[in-house]
Motif scaffolding. Sequence first.
Motif, mmCIF file in Angstrom:
data_model
loop_
_atom_site.group_PDB
_atom_site.id
_atom_site.type_symbol
_atom_site.label_atom_id
_atom_site.label_comp_id
_atom_site.label_asym_id
_atom_site.label_seq_id
_atom_site.Cartn_x
_atom_site.Cartn_y
_atom_site.Cartn_z
ATOM 1 N N ASP A 114 16.155 -8.296 6.126
ATOM 2 C CA ASP A 114 15.950 -8.593 7.549
ATOM 3 C C ASP A 114 15.503 -10.048 7.696
ATOM 4 O O ASP A 114 14.391 -10.405 7.278
ATOM 5 C CB ASP A 114 14.879 -7.629 8.093
ATOM 6 N N SER A 128 7.770 -6.254 3.957
ATOM 7 C CA SER A 128 7.971 -6.772 5.321
ATOM 8 C C SER A 128 7.012 -7.913 5.647
ATOM 9 O O SER A 128 7.350 -8.821 6.387
ATOM 10 C CB SER A 128 7.818 -5.640 6.355
ATOM 11 N N ARG A 154 0.789 -1.232 0.000
ATOM 12 C CA ARG A 154 0.000 0.000 0.000
ATOM 13 C C ARG A 154 0.820 1.281 0.000
ATOM 14 O O ARG A 154 0.490 2.214 -0.736
ATOM 15 C CB ARG A 154 -0.996 -0.006 1.171
#
Length: 319
Positions: free
Chosen positions: A287, A266, A233
């Motif tokens: 990550d 993420s 988004r």
Amino acid sequence: MADDGEWWVFSEKPGLLAELIGGAQALAAQTGGEVAAIVFGPRPEAEQAAARGADRVLWLGEPAPDQLVDEIVPSLAQLAAARRPRAILIGATRRGKAVAGRLAARLNLSAITDVKELAYEEGSLRARHLIFGGGAVRVEQPRAELLLATAGQGIFEALPARAGGPAEIVPAPFVDPGWRLKLRERKERPISQVNLNAARRVVCAGRGVARQEDLALLEDLARALGAEIACTRPLAEGLNWLPRERYIGVSGANIHPDLYFGVGVSGQVQHTVGMSESRVVAAVNKDRNAPIFQQADYAVVGDLYALVPELIKALKGRK
Ligand SMILES: Cc1cc2nc3c(=O)[nH]c(=O)nc-3n(C[C@H](O)[C@H](O)[C@H](O)COP(=O)(O)OP(=O)(O)OC[C@H]3O[C@@H](n4cnc5c(N)ncnc54)[C@H](O)[C@@H]3O)c2cc1C
């Protein structure tokens, strides 16, 4: 007709309306009743809804250039009082959500929002829908006679064009709401014709992409994979790097491709509810604790700027 229980569907977006018609027809096939599409638009839109499998089109006419979709609420409320439909399914666009909320208030109902699934189980209708901004799923058994619900793109499947017999187009009275929003300005927004629901492969760009021009790298990857480009988004709303039709998630598209490839994503739940039905999930993230890896079949820990060019080279080398 009305006594048999009509399943009403409404969206100002013809593609989403076609999907809602398909979903309502599946329910009508289980439990009886007919599907009526509500159209507030030019006559060809009503004809299109008829061609996409509605049994009937309740046509509220063509809006004036300065009229907004929201103005149909009193017409819908009056029509619902007269025809007493079984359900009203509204496309969960911004406008659609505003219509659903206002209509619920008028009809003294609650709207079940962001439906993921509607089905008959043990003789009653059950709705699985997202709550807490997509953080959880609630199963509800509506108790009111009339179900009012919103569903986004990709939840139901559209029927092939010209499905079913020829539908009647019934002119329905437009009720003046007695208020008018004042249209001050119109700005063209580039409309993307992409249909992410139909894409078999999707490369999804996330906030890990540092600059808009770097999207070219992901577009290269998408080309090498024969995939559509999509995004999270923030890239579509806020940064405005890609059109809104391209973002996936609770407030965007729901996809079910063979391959979802998240790059710099993420994996927040508001995003993953829109891609969790992908057959194979691959992700690149620097990550190692990124939540997207919990969903991934192929998890690559590293910098996308180093990995993606290598991947493109390898894919091109295979051809
Ligand atoms: C009510 C509500 C509704 C929402 N609806 C949606 C929705 O429908 N769809 C949606 O997508 N979001 C939605 N959101 C937003 C959502 O909560 C997340 O904020 C958003 O999905 C995060 O996007 P992202 O993964 O691109 O960015 P981030 O969360 O910022 O993640 C970026 C990732 O990129 C990685 N990264 C950074 N640099 C690199 C690099 N060089 N190489 C590799 N990896 C790198 C980072 O490690 C990080 O994991 C909604 C939020 C709310 C509150």
